[in-house]
Design a protein around this motif. Structure first.
Motif, PDB file in Angstrom:
ATOM      1  N   LYS A  93      -9.436 -15.741  -0.132  1.00  0.00           N
ATOM      2  CA  LYS A  93      -8.722 -14.537  -0.560  1.00  0.00           C
ATOM      3  C   LYS A  93      -9.383 -13.924  -1.782  1.00  0.00           C
ATOM      4  CE  LYS A  93      -4.006 -12.899  -1.396  1.00  0.00           C
ATOM      5  NZ  LYS A  93      -2.572 -13.294  -1.439  1.00  0.00           N
ATOM      6  N   GLU A 320      -4.893  -8.373   2.683  1.00  0.00           N
ATOM      7  CA  GLU A 320      -5.410  -9.125   1.531  1.00  0.00           C
ATOM      8  C   GLU A 320      -6.426  -8.298   0.759  1.00  0.00           C
ATOM      9  OE1 GLU A 320      -6.872 -12.899   2.774  1.00  0.00           O
ATOM     10  OE2 GLU A 320      -4.886 -13.701   3.253  1.00  0.00           O
ATOM     11  N   THR A 326       0.827 -10.597   2.746  1.00  0.00           N
ATOM     12  CA  THR A 326       0.447 -10.827   4.141  1.00  0.00           C
ATOM     13  C   THR A 326       1.646 -10.565   5.047  1.00  0.00           C
ATOM     14  OG1 THR A 326      -1.175 -12.487   3.506  1.00  0.00           O
ATOM     15  CG2 THR A 326      -0.437 -12.504   5.798  1.00  0.00           C
TER      16      THR A 326
END
Length: 552
Positions: A93, A320, A326
């Protein structure tokens, strides 16, 4: 004049030689065009593996100028399947956010791109102004295999344009100089580009080959989101990627139109309360992502539904990338009755009914597959994948979305927004829409249906979809069988509401509006400010906005 041979003037001999060389060159170009056309056809009909040797041969031909289009190099790469599997699954991420931060630093925004393309001279200012009306630079068309690429970029922004929008390959060293080694490494890690290693091993001839598009999309005046998609069908020559997955749809006019025509800040789609958004056929996730990004809040809840697992992975990536929570991911086909598989953040899987998935939604969005594909014709239907084919009628998914929305209504207002091509966009569609709504239950609701003033005839539509006169005839016969006489791009907005009135009549009140024809193009044309003003004004002047503000 001097003579050559048996008295032929030398100037004539040179002229003949020049004409002969020009003729040879023209013949070579024509032959190459035929070879590219054959390779595209094989790829579209028989898949990537079957076409791979043809593209490899095109790259190896000594008479072929260096083809640095991603279209050819992806098609020729035996590892393309493995590389395509990286997008949406590779990288952390933090790495994903780091990449989009880099794009922001390079001014990879719609306005900056229009200035870079058209410049600031008086001769191009009008084109730059027109381009700036579009919320994304989709006026830039990706390069087909064998196309001539622009000169090497001289700025980081120009490099991003060529790699991420045009799908042009660039020398690795040149990209490192412009973008920095960290950016190049991030793009490789995330599966955005692949480095083709040259045979000389010194790195001088290495190329970065794009394996996806990254589209900057304007959300507010100074807010841009970045959307990854698979390469355009003009690049892939088909609607699948080499690993066999369905391709995730590129950003096109329909991708932008749904929310372009709503004032996201204070229009019909805006909300001061928590939004519970359901995005049907989410693809890249652009619809729900733009709406959520326009009114950022940790309280908003997004559910993204698609039949394609690759679409869900890329939707997760895009949320993201843009610093959004999410969404809940649901894998399933809404035209089937069983429901969908919901995947939690920890990888857990639960099966829920469609009613449970829709129930409680405040906003339901969709850009469904809508093409009325001649499914009985293998040669035509193979060219249309998960994101484009709406079945023989073009309405398989559209009908089910309308019915499910009506079924899931539960005494709370629900806003349904759909962008699609609509078959027979006259009173016949309004009647059909009312029947679909009635099939789903009995909520009172009203709808605004916008289409072009001049829809396409079946013949005109067939000519646009077909690749040959023979295919045009097949499309025309198919549309006749489906009783489709006209087709128009359009927008459908439905709002269900509580009412004390009897539900015996006008369960769905449909207001049909034809967007006036202007010099700025179709209802979907991203630069058509007049069309956007018209739709927004019509809805603002109606009871739609009163109900939306709670004044029912």
């Amino acid at each position: 004049p001097q003579t050559h041979g048996k008295g032929i003037p030398l100037t004539f001999s040179l002229l003949y030689l020049i004409l002969w060389l020009s003729s040879c060159q023209a013949s070579t170009v024509k032959l190459q065009q035929q070879q590219y056309a054959k390779a595209r056809q094989v790829r579209a009909l028989f898949g990537h593996d079957a076409a791979q040797p043809l593209y490899q041969e095109l790259l190896l031909e000594s008479s072929n100028p260096a083809d640095v289009t991603a279209a050819t190099r992806v098609a020729a790469n035996p590892k393309a399947s493995e590389i395509h599997s990286l997008l949406g699954t590779a990288g952390t991420k933090q790495e994903r956010l780091a990449f989009t931060n880099k794009l922001g630093q390079f001014q990879f925004h719609p306005d900056a791109i229009s200035q870079a393309i058209f410049g600031e001279s008086s001769s191009s200012s009008a084109r730059a102004e027109t381009a700036s009306r579009s919320s994304a630079p989709i006026y830039l068309k990706p390069l087909r295999a064998g196309a001539k690429c622009p000169p090497l970029p001289e700025s980081p922004l120009a490099a991003c344009i060529q790699l991420l929008l045009l799908a042009a390959c660039l020398p690795t060293r040149h990209c490192v100089d412009l973008l920095g080694g960290e950016t190049v490494e991030l793009m490789e890690t995330l599966g955005i580009v692949h480095r083709e290693i040259s045979d000389n091993n010194n790195g001088d001839d290495d190329w970065l080959v794009p394996y996806c598009h990254v589209m900057p999309v304007r959300v507010a005046e100074k807010d841009t989101v970045y959307i990854a998609t698979d390469l355009h069908p003009d690049v892939l020559s088909t609607t699948t990627v080499p690993n066999g997955d369905g391709a995730v749809m590129y950003i096109g006019p329909d991708s932008l139109a749904l929310l372009d025509h709503c004032n996201l800040q204070n229009g019909w789609m805006s909300s001061k309360e928590t939004m519970r958004i359901v995005d049907i056929g989410c693809g890249s996730g652009i619809q729900a992502l733009r709406l959520a990004a326009s009114q950022r809040s940790e309280e908003h809840q997004v559910t993204s539904v698609d039949v394609n697992p690759r679409a869900l992975a890329i939707t997760k990536l895009n949320f993201e990338w843009n610093g959004l929570e999410t969404p809940r991911l649901v894998l399933g086909d809404i035209t089937q009755p069983l429901g969908g598989n919901t995947f939690g953040a920890n990888g857990s899987k639960t099966t829920k009914s469609w009613h449970a998935i829709f129930n409680g939604a405040t906003h339901i969005l969709s850009n469904p597959p809508f093409l009325p594909v001649p499914v009985q014709d293998d040669q035509i239907s193979k060219r249309y994948g998960l994101f484009s084919s709406g079945g023989a009628s073009g309405e398989d998914v559209l009908q089910r979305i309308v019915e499910l929305t009506a079924e899931s209504w539960s005494n709370s207002e629900v806003k349904l927004a759909i962008v699609s091509e609509f078959m027979n966009p006259d009173a016949r569609f309004s009647t059909k829409l009312q029947d679909w709504w009635k099939n789903g239950g009995n909520p009172n609701a009203e709808a605004f249906f916008f289409s072009n003033q001049d829809p396409l005839t079946a013949e005109e539509y067939s000519q646009r979809r077909a690749d040959s006169d023979e295919e045009t005839d097949k499309w025309i016969r198919h549309l006749q069988r489906e009783d489709i006489s006209t087709v128009s791009p359009g927008l459908l907005y439905i709002q269900s509401f509580s009412s004390n009135k009897s539900r015996e009549a006008d369960l769905l009140r449909v207001q049909r509006r034809c967007v006036p024809k202007t010099d700025q193009g179709s209802i979907w044309t991203p630069t058509n400010e007049k069309a956007r003003h018209y739709t927004q004004q019509v809805m603002a002047d109606s009871s739609f906005m009163e109900r939306s503000r709670g004044n029912t």
